[in-house]
Design a protein around this motif. Structure first.
Motif, PDB file in Angstrom:
ATOM      1  N   ILE A 122       6.000 -92.034  96.665  1.00 17.66           N
ATOM      2  CA  ILE A 122       4.942 -93.297  96.813  1.00 17.66           C
ATOM      3  C   ILE A 122       3.562 -92.356  97.354  1.00 17.66           C
ATOM      4  N   GLU A 123       2.633 -92.793  96.839  1.00 16.00           N
ATOM      5  CA  GLU A 123       1.163 -92.106  97.215  1.00 16.00           C
ATOM      6  C   GLU A 123       1.221 -92.316  98.671  1.00 16.00           C
ATOM      7  N   ARG A 124       0.551 -91.306  99.178  1.00 17.01           N
ATOM      8  CA  ARG A 124       0.394 -91.144 100.754  1.00 17.01           C
ATOM      9  C   ARG A 124      -1.262 -91.115 101.015  1.00 17.01           C
ATOM     10  N   ASN A 125      -2.181 -91.219  99.960  1.00 16.68           N
ATOM     11  CA  ASN A 125      -3.441 -90.848 100.251  1.00 16.68           C
ATOM     12  C   ASN A 125      -4.526 -92.137 100.028  1.00 16.68           C
ATOM     13  N   ARG A 126      -3.533 -93.275  99.910  1.00 18.03           N
ATOM     14  CA  ARG A 126      -4.452 -94.572  99.589  1.00 18.03           C
ATOM     15  C   ARG A 126      -3.718 -95.623 100.340  1.00 18.03           C
ATOM     16  N   PRO A 127      -4.661 -96.653 100.856  1.00 17.81           N
ATOM     17  CA  PRO A 127      -4.199 -97.828 101.503  1.00 17.81           C
ATOM     18  C   PRO A 127      -2.998 -98.281 100.868  1.00 17.81           C
ATOM     19  N   MET A 128      -1.929 -98.812 101.726  1.00 19.36           N
ATOM     20  CA  MET A 128      -0.701 -99.413 101.308  1.00 19.36           C
ATOM     21  C   MET A 128      -0.205-100.438 101.846  1.00 19.36           C
ATOM     22  N   VAL A 129       0.179-101.289 101.050  1.00 18.58           N
ATOM     23  CA  VAL A 129       0.734-102.597 101.692  1.00 18.58           C
ATOM     24  C   VAL A 129       2.077-102.754 101.524  1.00 18.58           C
ATOM     25  N   VAL A 130       3.019-103.045 102.333  1.00 16.04           N
ATOM     26  CA  VAL A 130       4.480-103.171 102.059  1.00 16.04           C
ATOM     27  C   VAL A 130       4.610-104.787 102.084  1.00 16.04           C
ATOM     28  N   VAL A 131       5.335-105.228 101.004  1.00 16.42           N
ATOM     29  CA  VAL A 131       5.384-106.882 100.845  1.00 16.42           C
ATOM     30  C   VAL A 131       6.823-107.122 101.013  1.00 16.42           C
ATOM     31  N   VAL A 132       7.081-108.152 101.896  1.00 17.05           N
ATOM     32  CA  VAL A 132       8.426-108.576 101.901  1.00 17.05           C
ATOM     33  C   VAL A 132       8.387-110.147 102.003  1.00 17.05           C
ATOM     34  N   GLY A 133       9.469-110.604 101.378  1.00 13.57           N
ATOM     35  CA  GLY A 133       9.246-112.113 101.084  1.00 13.57           C
ATOM     36  C   GLY A 133      10.126-112.855 102.112  1.00 13.57           C
ATOM     37  N   GLY A 134       9.969-114.196 101.742  1.00 15.77           N
ATOM     38  CA  GLY A 134      10.967-115.141 102.734  1.00 15.77           C
ATOM     39  C   GLY A 134      11.406-116.284 101.717  1.00 15.77           C
ATOM     40  N   THR A 135      10.781-117.026 101.432  1.00 16.46           N
ATOM     41  CA  THR A 135      11.189-118.063 100.388  1.00 16.46           C
ATOM     42  C   THR A 135      11.217-117.370  98.987  1.00 16.46           C
ATOM     43  N   LYS A 136      11.445-117.928  98.181  1.00 20.58           N
ATOM     44  CA  LYS A 136      11.391-117.472  96.606  1.00 20.58           C
ATOM     45  C   LYS A 136      10.276-116.525  96.452  1.00 20.58           C
ATOM     46  N   VAL A 137      10.415-115.394  95.894  1.00 19.23           N
ATOM     47  CA  VAL A 137       9.381-114.321  95.728  1.00 19.23           C
ATOM     48  C   VAL A 137       8.977-114.594  94.574  1.00 19.23           C
ATOM     49  N   PRO A 138       7.730-114.957  94.164  1.00 17.58           N
ATOM     50  CA  PRO A 138       6.975-115.012  92.835  1.00 17.58           C
ATOM     51  C   PRO A 138       7.246-113.716  91.955  1.00 17.58           C
ATOM     52  N   GLY A 139       7.659-114.090  90.756  1.00 16.88           N
ATOM     53  CA  GLY A 139       7.787-112.895  89.710  1.00 16.88           C
ATOM     54  C   GLY A 139       6.789-111.900  89.502  1.00 16.88           C
ATOM     55  N   GLU A 140       5.377-112.542  89.576  1.00 20.09           N
ATOM     56  CA  GLU A 140       4.381-111.714  89.716  1.00 20.09           C
ATOM     57  C   GLU A 140       4.296-110.632  90.679  1.00 20.09           C
ATOM     58  N   VAL A 141       4.922-110.752  91.826  1.00 22.09           N
ATOM     59  CA  VAL A 141       5.062-109.576  92.721  1.00 22.09           C
ATOM     60  C   VAL A 141       5.356-108.675  92.192  1.00 22.09           C
ATOM     61  N   PHE A 142       6.689-108.601  91.576  1.00 22.92           N
ATOM     62  CA  PHE A 142       7.388-107.457  90.795  1.00 22.92           C
ATOM     63  C   PHE A 142       6.363-106.711  89.716  1.00 22.92           C
ATOM     64  N   ARG A 143       5.448-107.376  89.316  1.00 21.36           N
ATOM     65  CA  ARG A 143       4.586-106.860  88.309  1.00 21.36           C
ATOM     66  C   ARG A 143       3.452-106.248  88.872  1.00 21.36           C
TER      67      ARG A 143
END
Ligand code: SAM
Length: 200
Positions: A122-143
């Motif tokens: 995983i790249e370490r020299n760019r801003p990063m967001v870690v995404v976690v779900g709760g209810t059903k996670v939209p398939g678009e997140v995977f893409r």
């Protein structure tokens, strides 16, 4: 491994590149059902080296207040906010993390690649967001994700997944440096509660 990541955008001592800003995006918060786990998710993000937690789903001022209060009491400069349109925010972040260049999106999901392998690429020299779900996670997140990362391939908790991932990715924190300026500092002890307060 890094020993603490100063908040300001200083350069990384090993690469000379700007330190990476890490955000955590909590999708699908349900104010009543997820009250405690979302609160703990933000505290875990803060304690293991993230710079910010972004709350999405149902708005919940009590969660934001908890994170702000803990940051005031225990130090550091952790940010938190509510995002009404997380998918629009994520689509933009995927293109432009604020400097015209794409950000890194790590989506924690039991269906992803093993985290032990992912943390090494995983790249370490760019801003990063870690995404976690709760209810059903939209398939678009995977893409949209740069990396879909699993912490084991069994269903468990966003708090556990985030804690393990951040500990592996960020590494040890020099807490006195990282959480400076708090009203309270815990002193590790073998057999009692030891704290230093700003009055001491
Ligand atoms: N119902 C949600 C869905 O449709 O995916 C998942 C519920 S799960 C309890 C909530 C979140 O915990 C997931 O979205 C994921 O971010 C995280 N999570 C749970 N198990 C995980 C695992 N083995 N590896 C990585 N993340 C995990």
């Amino acid at each position: 491994m890094k020993s603490g990541r100063p908040r300001e955008n200083v350069t990384d001592d090993s690469t000379g590149l700007p330190r990476q800003r890490i955000s955590v995006l909590r999708l699908g918060h349900r104010r009543e059902r997820d009250k405690r786990i979302t609160s703990h998710l933000g505290l875990t993000a803060r304690a293991f080296g993230a710079d910010e937690v972004i709350l999405a789903g149902e708005e919940d001022e009590s969660a934001l207040e908890t994170w702000r209060t803990v940051t005031t009491r225990f130090g550091g400069s952790f940010d938190c906010r509510y995002e009404a349109k997380p998918m629009a925010w994520l689509r933009k972040f995927a293109q432009d993390a604020g400097d015209g260049e794409p950000g890194v999106i790590v989506h924690l999901t039991m269906y992803g690649e093993p985290w032990r392998a992912a943390v090494g690429v995983i790249e370490r020299n760019r801003p990063m967001v870690v995404v976690v779900g709760g209810t059903k996670v939209p398939g678009e997140v995977f893409r949209l994700a740069t990396h879909n990362v699993s912490v084991g391939n069994q269903p468990h908790s966003e708090v556990a997944a985030l804690g393990v991932f951040l500990e592996s990715f960020v590494g040890p924190l020099e807490e006195s440096e990282y959480f400076a300026g708090g009203e309270i500092r815990v002193v590790p002890s073998l057999d009692r509660k030891k704290v230093i307060t700003s009055d001491d």
